[in-house]
Design a protein around this motif. Sequence first.
Motif, short mmCIF file in Angstrom:
data_model
loop_
_atom_site.label_atom_id
_atom_site.label_comp_id
_atom_site.label_asym_id
_atom_site.label_seq_id
_atom_site.Cartn_x
_atom_site.Cartn_y
_atom_site.Cartn_z
N ASP A 190 24.88 24.69 52.57
CA ASP A 190 25.81 24.53 51.45
C ASP A 190 25.07 24.27 50.14
OD1 ASP A 190 28.07 24.64 53.14
OD2 ASP A 190 27.76 22.56 53.70
N MET A 204 25.63 22.48 45.09
CA MET A 204 26.37 22.88 46.30
C MET A 204 27.39 23.96 45.96
SD MET A 204 28.53 19.39 47.06
CE MET A 204 29.40 18.48 45.79
N HIS A 205 27.58 24.86 46.93
CA HIS A 205 28.56 25.94 46.76
C HIS A 205 29.95 25.37 46.94
CE1 HIS A 205 25.47 29.04 47.11
NE2 HIS A 205 25.01 28.41 48.16
N THR A 206 30.79 25.44 45.92
CA THR A 206 32.17 24.99 46.11
C THR A 206 33.12 26.14 45.79
OG1 THR A 206 32.83 24.28 43.89
CG2 THR A 206 31.40 22.80 45.13
N MET A 266 35.54 21.18 46.27
CA MET A 266 35.46 21.35 47.73
C MET A 266 34.43 22.41 48.09
SD MET A 266 38.40 22.53 50.43
CE MET A 266 39.12 20.93 50.66
N LEU A 267 33.65 22.12 49.13
CA LEU A 267 32.66 23.09 49.57
C LEU A 267 33.35 24.37 50.05
CD1 LEU A 267 30.34 20.91 51.82
CD2 LEU A 267 29.85 21.74 49.52
N SER A 268 32.72 25.49 49.77
CA SER A 268 33.26 26.76 50.25
C SER A 268 33.37 26.76 51.77
CB SER A 268 32.35 27.91 49.82
OG SER A 268 32.29 27.97 48.42
#
Lengths: 472, 301
Positions: free
Chosen positions: A242, A252-254, B1-3
Amino acid sequence: MFDEIFDGEGGCRSHYSKYLDWLKSCPSGHLQQKMIEADLMFRRIGITFAVYGEDEGAERLIPSDPVPRIISAKEWEFLERGLEQRVTALNMFLHDIYHEGHIIKAGIIPANKIYQNAQFQPCMMNLDLPNNIYSQICGVDLIRGADGNYYVLEDNLRVPSGVSYMLQNRRMSQYLFPELFSKYQVAPVEHYPALLKQTLEDCSFSHTPTIAVLTPGPYNSAYYEHAFLAKEMGVELVEGRDLFIRDNKVWMHTIYGDKQVDVLYRRIDDAFLDPLVLNPNSYLGVPGLINAYRAGNVAIANSLGTGVADDKSIYPYVPQMIKFYLDQEPILQNVPTRILSNPDDLKYTLENLDKLVVKEVHGAGGYGMLIGPTSTKAERERFAEILKNKPEGYIAQPTISLSTCGIWLDEDLTPRHIDLRPFVLSGSKVRITPGGLTRVALTKGSLVVNSSQGGGTKDTWVLSEDSQNGGV
Amino acid sequence: MLSRTASNLYWMARYLERAESTVRLLAACFRPGLPFDGEITKLYALPLQIQGVYEEFEEVFGDVVTFENVVQFLISSNSRASVRSCLEAARENARSERSRLSSEVWESINQTWLEFQEMQYRSLNVFTDWLKQRLFVFQGAVQITMPVALSVKFISLGTFIESADQTLRVLEAKGVLRSLSNQSDYYHWHMLLKSVSSFEAFQENSAASPSQDSVFEFLLFNPTLPRSVRYCISQVENLLASLGVETRIAPLKSTANLLVKLRFDNMNDILECGQNEYIQNLQDEVLQLGEAINEGYFTIT
């Protein structure tokens, strides 16, 4: 042998008297029934840990015994002082060895024991950390000997686990036996996640840092705890995949794009954190993380390279560290330890193998050790050969008979050996929740309390005030 | 929110919805007393065809399409379409994201999986009732114990996309159904409505008795029926819009295009296009919508 409940002369210790009265007043089968309820509840909540090797992927419950381990206020006050002193000195030691190395120059610890230690991380050299803290979260394993004194068995300064069981055991006791909490004033532990969050905020250079818990993923044995702590702190639970590094920062990938992370509470071992610097085969970490860390763009707790200070080859020197850095006498004692690279100690150990416990200096989790009194002759002979060939890899200690505390078995209190792991948080100050995790060896006579080897746990009560709790 | 979190929650909900659709489908097809004069094995094969696993079934059981075999395959086998696989996958996703779920929601899923593993299978009816109840608990726990924030939105997205997909599958299977028996149409439509738990709603809504046209329109275009394709897709539209200004364009566009059809088409449009093709087109569009959601929110670029 010291028993936590009974004084050995037919009576019970004063802080247990109200508990034993209550126990007598319970109808037969009551605790057994409560244990069944607890088991169902643990299962439904999914408080499990995964066992590696056998039956891969299986989830097990760690057995939780309903009888609390009670510690008097006076005793805890002593332990708390001792823990703060010891962990403070250990953090000062880590700062020292990754900077000037005064303790080496003073001739107290040999340089090779530090710089050639597998846990030493060259990438930590001359890096300045907020508050000079390296091990923000520390679990100190304490045992109580036959003389009634506490001894430090091990300082866990890397990624200590078990705190979620401390918290869940308390929730369970309160749920199953609410009446006991009106008889006793038990110091609360539920604020641990809040203290942890403060401690993590303390280790960032940013004022309102974005914190994340870094886990190896759902197949890790302590995943439950990682998820639990993330939820309790209200922060993201991330895996290496992530995260990524851009401009030497961690993101982080959100779902709304990329978000910067300021603090990683990592539950991954040093070696797996960054494949570019450490283990190149790791998929769990983040390539470039160490560079970002060194640039001060992200805080990592615990820091890397803390394992030097809890290595068994360094453990014998902790009392001297306390004197050296704090100019104080150690409050908590070490178990007397023989360093087998000293010829005299090796000779003594080989002659007394049947009385001693021999431990591998880099081992952990109860693997790679010999418990003399319960070993067979063949095992001792095998170990003697190993020790002669590689004495520097081992230490020896007298067999300290861990104190016992009753567990509920066959409708009666049955003594079993226990230890205690309090959790010590170090940030802008030291924060300790009263008590800790009591681990219990469920097999009769066994001294191994590790959950990976059939240990259970107990709720641990520290009394807020002895006078109101029937204590002295 | 995380993917990854969003993706896990979305798929958790899809798997749960799929498990439920599977048993509802079984229960509807194998309802005792349903008049049937065709070749019975074709009826038994129907749920397999709707779930697209007939060939997989053949590999295990050959051409022995019995009631017991079909039930066993769709409930407890390791097939990816079985209830077991769906519940297990849903539970794994939930476990990964338990820090994002209320403890009640997580426990409802965990409990379902634990009970499933220890269950002594007695009859399809008992099992169906049990699973329906378990999923009501799950949906209720989501609604009552979780704030209507991101987690709930992705759970709902998964639920509605899967529900739309399952309703379309049932309609797709209609062709097969009709060719199976010469019995009056009533029973076909009755069974079809039952399989999407919409028979009672239909009765209440419609003066006419179930017929091809009325059932098609009802399940495709009704604006208030929770399992109609239109209802599901308009929920998806609301959810996507509420995800905020930074919302990805592609999923919204797909949804809008789909809704134009679902709002304004009627039976004439279906007949003009040909029933099978009309349904097939909708299925493709729902699939594309799923893809757009995947690319917009879950895919790490």
